[in-house]
Design a protein around this motif. Structure first.
Motif, mmCIF file in Angstrom:
data_model
loop_
_atom_site.group_PDB
_atom_site.id
_atom_site.type_symbol
_atom_site.label_atom_id
_atom_site.label_comp_id
_atom_site.label_asym_id
_atom_site.label_seq_id
_atom_site.Cartn_x
_atom_site.Cartn_y
_atom_site.Cartn_z
ATOM 1 N N PRO A 175 0.813 -1.226 0.000
ATOM 2 C CA PRO A 175 0.000 0.000 0.000
ATOM 3 C C PRO A 175 0.848 1.277 0.000
ATOM 4 C CG PRO A 175 -0.886 -1.566 1.560
ATOM 5 C CD PRO A 175 0.452 -2.111 1.109
ATOM 6 N N VAL A 198 2.192 1.705 -3.594
ATOM 7 C CA VAL A 198 1.132 2.138 -4.506
ATOM 8 C C VAL A 198 0.731 3.580 -4.215
ATOM 9 C CG1 VAL A 198 -1.270 1.707 -5.185
ATOM 10 C CG2 VAL A 198 0.317 -0.211 -4.935
ATOM 11 N N THR A 258 -6.551 -0.614 -2.910
ATOM 12 C CA THR A 258 -5.682 -1.736 -2.558
ATOM 13 C C THR A 258 -6.386 -2.634 -1.552
ATOM 14 O OG1 THR A 258 -4.583 -0.486 -0.797
ATOM 15 C CG2 THR A 258 -3.516 -0.470 -2.947
ATOM 16 N N GLU A 259 -6.187 -3.924 -1.719
ATOM 17 C CA GLU A 259 -6.620 -4.940 -0.749
ATOM 18 C C GLU A 259 -5.453 -5.902 -0.597
ATOM 19 O OE1 GLU A 259 -10.276 -6.913 -1.704
ATOM 20 O OE2 GLU A 259 -11.299 -5.023 -2.144
ATOM 21 N N ILE A 260 -4.746 -5.779 0.510
ATOM 22 C CA ILE A 260 -3.510 -6.537 0.716
ATOM 23 C C ILE A 260 -3.613 -7.316 2.021
ATOM 24 C CG2 ILE A 260 -0.999 -6.398 0.864
ATOM 25 C CD1 ILE A 260 -2.136 -5.149 -1.757
ATOM 26 N N VAL A 312 4.844 -4.911 -8.919
ATOM 27 C CA VAL A 312 3.749 -3.979 -8.619
ATOM 28 C C VAL A 312 4.094 -2.583 -9.117
ATOM 29 C CG1 VAL A 312 2.487 -2.832 -6.746
ATOM 30 C CG2 VAL A 312 2.828 -5.316 -6.694
ATOM 31 N N TRP A 345 -6.641 -1.010 -9.402
ATOM 32 C CA TRP A 345 -6.717 -1.802 -8.181
ATOM 33 C C TRP A 345 -5.506 -2.715 -8.071
ATOM 34 C CZ3 TRP A 345 -10.092 -2.018 -12.237
ATOM 35 C CH2 TRP A 345 -10.048 -3.161 -13.035
ATOM 36 N N VAL A 346 -5.106 -2.939 -6.820
ATOM 37 C CA VAL A 346 -4.001 -3.850 -6.503
ATOM 38 C C VAL A 346 -4.475 -4.722 -5.353
ATOM 39 C CG1 VAL A 346 -1.609 -4.068 -5.739
ATOM 40 C CG2 VAL A 346 -2.287 -2.119 -7.176
ATOM 41 N N HIS A 347 -4.536 -6.018 -5.591
ATOM 42 C CA HIS A 347 -4.938 -6.981 -4.567
ATOM 43 C C HIS A 347 -3.819 -8.004 -4.407
ATOM 44 C CE1 HIS A 347 -9.397 -6.227 -5.879
ATOM 45 N NE2 HIS A 347 -8.832 -5.163 -5.346
ATOM 46 N N VAL A 351 -3.293 -6.854 -10.417
ATOM 47 C CA VAL A 351 -3.133 -5.427 -10.682
ATOM 48 C C VAL A 351 -3.925 -5.139 -11.950
ATOM 49 C CG1 VAL A 351 -1.544 -3.536 -11.199
ATOM 50 C CG2 VAL A 351 -0.827 -5.377 -9.652
#
Length: 159
Positions: free
Chosen positions: A15, A18, A34-36, A53, A82-84, A96
């Motif tokens: 996060p 990003v 983001t969902e990490i 990433v 979005w980035v998970h 991504v």
């Protein structure tokens, strides 16, 4: 945070990475989500994962969205990246994506002439991962990494 410099939580690293990219590169109106999961990664996995990433999010900011002149105002509010990064049974899944214009259909991303996508492919191999791209309503990259590779501590250097 770990008490060791050999490991880092993905939920701290990704996060922040990003958000830094968002602050320096995001076109107006592009929202980032983001969902990490709080996955503990060795540095041998965290560094290449962070580079992947970085490259994919940078590409989404630079190429994912048409200029405001080319894109109707009604769709600008919905622009997002979005980035998970999630833990699943025996592996980790990085996603991504963006809902922008999508990669050109003629681009062979696995053998791309650009340094960035070549780097993403090589780093995915280094992580023993399987990389896929979907070009529909934008572009989405998915990297699946065996969890045992990401969890292995770095080998001690010979003395």
């Amino acid at each position: 945070r770990s008490n060791s410099y050999s490991e880092i939580r993905a939920s701290l690293l990704l996060p922040q990475l990003v958000d830094t990219l968002r602050q320096t590169m995001a076109p107006p109106g592009v929202h980032v989500q983001t969902e990490i999961d709080p996955i503990l990664l060795t540095m041998d996995a965290a560094i290449p994962l962070g580079l992947v990433v970085n490259e994919l999010v940078t590409n989404a900011f630079k190429h994912g969205f048409a200029s405001p002149v080319e894109q109707p105002a009604t769709t600008q509010a919905d622009q997002r990246i979005w980035v998970h990064f999630k833990e699943e049974a025996g592996f980790y899944r990085l996603v991504v994506g963006d809902n922008g214009v999508g990669m050109p259909a003629a681009l062979q991303w696995r053998n791309a002439p650009t340094l960035g996508l070549r780097l993403v492919n090589r780093l995915s191999e280094q992580l023993h991962g399987a990389l896929q791209a979907t070009i529909a309503n934008g572009t989405t990259f998915e990297l699946v990494i065996p969890s045992e590779k990401a969890d292995e501590p770095a080998a001690s250097p010979p003395k």
